[in-house]
Structure formats: C-alpha cells, structure tokens
Design a protein around this motif. Structure first.
Motif, PDB file in Angstrom:
ATOM      1  N   MET A 229       0.816  -1.220   0.000  1.00  0.00           N
ATOM      2  CA  MET A 229       0.000   0.000   0.000  1.00  0.00           C
ATOM      3  C   MET A 229       0.849   1.270   0.000  1.00  0.00           C
ATOM      4  O   MET A 229       0.407   2.316  -0.467  1.00  0.00           O
ATOM      5  CB  MET A 229      -0.928   0.034   1.222  1.00  0.00           C
ATOM      6  N   ALA A 230       2.065   1.224   0.544  1.00  0.00           N
ATOM      7  CA  ALA A 230       2.911   2.426   0.594  1.00  0.00           C
ATOM      8  C   ALA A 230       3.804   2.530  -0.643  1.00  0.00           C
ATOM      9  O   ALA A 230       4.716   3.361  -0.676  1.00  0.00           O
ATOM     10  CB  ALA A 230       3.742   2.420   1.876  1.00  0.00           C
ATOM     11  N   GLY A 231       3.569   1.694  -1.647  1.00  0.00           N
ATOM     12  CA  GLY A 231       4.298   1.782  -2.907  1.00  0.00           C
ATOM     13  C   GLY A 231       5.576   0.958  -2.919  1.00  0.00           C
ATOM     14  O   GLY A 231       6.023   0.436  -1.896  1.00  0.00           O
ATOM     15  N   LEU A 232       6.130   0.851  -4.125  1.00  0.00           N
ATOM     16  CA  LEU A 232       7.294  -0.026  -4.293  1.00  0.00           C
ATOM     17  C   LEU A 232       8.619   0.701  -4.075  1.00  0.00           C
ATOM     18  O   LEU A 232       9.657   0.070  -3.944  1.00  0.00           O
ATOM     19  CB  LEU A 232       7.269  -0.670  -5.691  1.00  0.00           C
ATOM     20  N   ALA A 233       8.544   2.065  -4.029  1.00  0.00           N
ATOM     21  CA  ALA A 233       9.784   2.809  -3.801  1.00  0.00           C
ATOM     22  C   ALA A 233      10.093   2.784  -2.304  1.00  0.00           C
ATOM     23  O   ALA A 233       9.195   2.805  -1.475  1.00  0.00           O
ATOM     24  CB  ALA A 233       9.618   4.248  -4.265  1.00  0.00           C
ATOM     25  N   GLY A 234      11.338   2.734  -1.976  1.00  0.00           N
ATOM     26  CA  GLY A 234      11.715   2.725  -0.553  1.00  0.00           C
ATOM     27  C   GLY A 234      13.035   2.014  -0.399  1.00  0.00           C
ATOM     28  O   GLY A 234      13.281   1.009  -1.085  1.00  0.00           O
ATOM     29  N   ASP A 235      13.860   2.544   0.477  1.00  0.00           N
ATOM     30  CA  ASP A 235      15.191   1.959   0.677  1.00  0.00           C
ATOM     31  C   ASP A 235      15.083   0.799   1.660  1.00  0.00           C
ATOM     32  O   ASP A 235      14.800   1.001   2.845  1.00  0.00           O
ATOM     33  CB  ASP A 235      16.132   3.053   1.228  1.00  0.00           C
TER      34      ASP A 235
END
Ligand SMILES: NC(=O)c1ccc[n+]([C@@H]2O[C@H](COP(=O)([O-])OP(=O)(O)OC[C@H]3O[C@@H](n4cnc5c(N)ncnc54)[C@H](OP(=O)(O)O)[C@@H]3O)[C@@H](O)[C@H]2O)c1
Length: 348
Positions: free
Chosen positions: A268-274
């Motif tokens: 739900m918070a998207g696929l971008a992220g470190d």
C-alpha cells in the motif's frame, strides 16, 4: 425450488479499470458431479480487485474475467459424488480453490478466484466441494463475505505460522483497511495488545472502539516506528501485519521486538523505498519475515472456530446493491472505508 438456468454476472472484457465492468446474463453450466452450486448472497471487495481491474495482477489473470474472490452464499444444488454438503447450508469458498492445507504452490495459486480463474461477482456459481467452508452461524451473509481473503490473510499472518501470536503479545497493524482491521480484531480476540497506525484520526477512533490500545497517525508522525518503541517501553512489537511494502518495511522491522515476526503482505505504501538496511535489522533482532499468500481451507476453518468462539463481528463499512457494484469499486478505491466494502448480490 426449481434451479435457475442463467445467472447475471459481471465481466471485465477490457482490464483497464473497473469502469469497464459489464453486467450480463450467462447460462449456468451443467453441474459436475464433484461440484456444489451456490446462490451468492454477498461479495466483499478488497484492494486486489482494483489491481485486477487494472490488468496488473502480478501472477496473471484470465481474459474477460468474472472478478472478485470473496463471497458468502447458500447451497442450492449438490453434485452426485459430493459428500458432506447439503441444500441450504451457508458457505464461503476458499480464496485459492485448491489450497486445502499446507503451503501454497504455483499450481494452487493458479486456482485463485477473481484472478487466474473466474471469480464470484455473479448470482450463481459452481464450486468444487473441496473449496467450501461453513460460515459462522452468528454472521450475516454480508459479514461472512468479508472473511475469505483479507481476514484469512490476517489470521495466517498472526496465527498460521511460527512464531504464532500468543496472549500477551503486542501487534502492530498498519492502516484501517480489510487486512488490518481483521488483524486488529483477531489479535484482540487472542489476548494481544494492538497498536494501529492510520492517516486519519477519525479512523483511529474506530480502531480504538474495536479494542486498539495505542493509536498513531502516520501522516502526523512519519517516524511512527519510534512512537511504537516508545509506547512499548523500548521493547517493540511481537508481530507486524505489514501491508505497506518497501515504503514501510524498514520502519516496520525497526518496530519489531527481538524474536519478533513480520508478516509481509502488501504494497500500500508503494514499491519505492530503501530496504538496503533490512537484512541487518532482521538479523540483529533474530526476527522472522514471512511472506503471506492468503491461507488454506484448513486455516479458514480454524479462523472460523475462533470467530465463533468470541462471536467476532467483521467490520462492514458500506453495502452496495449488485447493480451498483461499480460504485462499490469507486468507494473501495477512495480508501475512505474502515474494514470492508460489500456488494449485496441476492435480494432475499
Ligand atoms: N499477501 C496476501 O495474501 C494479501 C491478501 C490480501 C491483501 N493483500 C494486500 O494487502 C494490502 C491491503 O489490502 P486491503 O484489501 O486490506 O486494502 P484496503 O482495504 O484498501 O486498505 C488499504 C488501507 O491501507 C492503508 N494505507 C494506505 N497507504 C498506507 C501507507 N503508506 N502506510 C500505511 N498504511 C497505508 C490505508 O489506511 P488508513 O486510511 O487508515 O491510513 C488504507 O485504507 C494490499 O496491498 C493488498 O494487495 C495481500
């Protein structure tokens, strides 16, 4: 009762959004000897149905699909070789028809309703008898229709693996959608302390009424993992029902207690992220990460026993008539709901 020969069903000839859904009449195929015909009373929606409507289901989807996976209904015909089911029984079907017990496989996953195979947004549907479960007696069809995917996913996340939830544990659920509200309710029913995050204070108040102890607005408190550690006196949580994905995974891992368990469920918070720091956080806390693929029929039966025992009532946010199913999809997409959005299929 004479059996109907046709059903009204939704289909998705053009998977470029739910506005392309069409309602049509179709013949009900002759029942196979191993099948049960169900008159569908209610269908619940979930985030996955929006993904499927956009043609983006990651494990593939059938052309011109009958959408949706979650229904509750009544048996109206039983195939000649079926044992253990009778007319009038109130049933749901498991999300993946062939997931009877144990771990999912690629072959089992290919039997998931409303994705690789036709789903349940229809008035009548034949199911293989092995896919069915009885619905808890105290639930209406609308309430019971919420259980097959998001509730069973939350059950599997918390109680279906190892380490499993124990009374006294602390659980973190993210947001107030279908998976998370079921996670909250099942955790409270199992004697856990529950922390809920949400973008909305109004939704957090509903979570409090459902038994949540700690409420965190993740918009106002972007470093919410620090608040989780604060309210747990630095210990962290035993379980995270992780529906955010790469956008939240690292914070979720930081919120874990030593030996904690993170059920990896959604995006739900998207696929971008470190997520580069994740391995060392999980390793350093001797924590467990487990991917969840809904659950088996056996787990569904186990969950229903818990629901019966504590008379748990699933949270139905809003009900739409069958003819207005597209509006139900619109409402689901807006994410204003808490719990579940339901389509009432049968008028009686
Ligand atoms: N792996 C599986 O077996 C499985 C099964 C079912 C669902 N899923 C996945 O689980 C996820 C949830 O599905 P659902 O049907 O429960 O969805 P849903 O009912 O549409 O709920 C979505 C909720 O997620 C919350 N949310 C949105 N962005 C967020 C963020 N950045 N951080 C934290 N929370 C956020 C929002 O809650 P607030 O409005 O309260 O902020 C929103 O209402 C989806 O990604 C779905 O694909 C996976």
């Amino acid at each position: 009762m004479s059996l109907p020969k046709t059903t009204r069903e939704y289909r998705l000839p053009n998977p470029e959004g739910f506005h392309n859904l069409i309602l049509q009449e179709a013949p009900i195929p002759t029942l196979k000897s191993t099948e049960v015909l169900v008159k569908i009373h209610a269908v619940s929606l979930q985030n996955r149905d929006l993904v499927v409507a956009n043609g983006q289901y990651p494990v593939g989807q059938k052309d011109n699909l009958v959408p949706a996976s979650d229904m509750a209904g009544e048996i109206v015909a039983v195939g000649a070789d079926v044992k253990g089911w009778k007319l009038g029984e109130r049933v749901s079907a498991n999300f993946a028809l062939d997931h009877v017990h144990g771990v999912v496989t690629a072959e089992i996953r290919a039997t998931a309703l409303g994705g690789p195979v036709d789903g349940v947004l229809t008035e009548y549907k034949a199911f293989p008898a092995h896919a069915l479960v009885r619905i808890p007696e105290h639930l209406s069809y609308e309430e019971a229709s919420t259980l097959p995917c998001t509730a069973l996913t939350a059950y599997n996340a918390l109680l279906g693996g190892n380490p499993a939830l124990k009374g006294g544990h602390t659980v973190l659920v993210q947001g107030t959608g279908g998976v998370s509200i079921s996670g909250l309710q099942l955790a409270v029913a199992s004697g856990a302390t529950v922390i809920v995050t949400s973008s909305s204070d109004e939704k957090l108040e509903i979570a409090k009424k459902l038994g949540a102890t700690h409420l965190i607005n993740y918009k106002r408190t972007p470093d919410w993992e620090l608040e989780v550690l604060r309210v747990t006196n630095g210990r962290g949580v035993d379980h995270v029902v992780e529906v955010g994905g790469p956008g939240t995974l690292t914070r979720s891992a930081k919120a874990l207690a030593f030996g904690g368990n993170m059920a990896v469920i959604g995006i739900m918070a998207g696929l971008a992220g470190d997520v580069s720091g994740l391995p060392l956080i999980v390793l350093g806390k001797a924590a467990t990460m487990r991917g969840i693929q809904v659950g088996s029929r056996t787990q569904f039966e186990d969950m229903n026993r818990l629901i019966e025992a504590v008379k748990l009532k699933p949270v139905v946010d809003k009900v739409f008539d069958f003819e207005h199913a597209v509006e139900a999809y619109e409402y689901q997409e807006k994410q204003q709901h808490v719990g579940k959005v339901v389509v009432r299929v049968a008028k009686n």
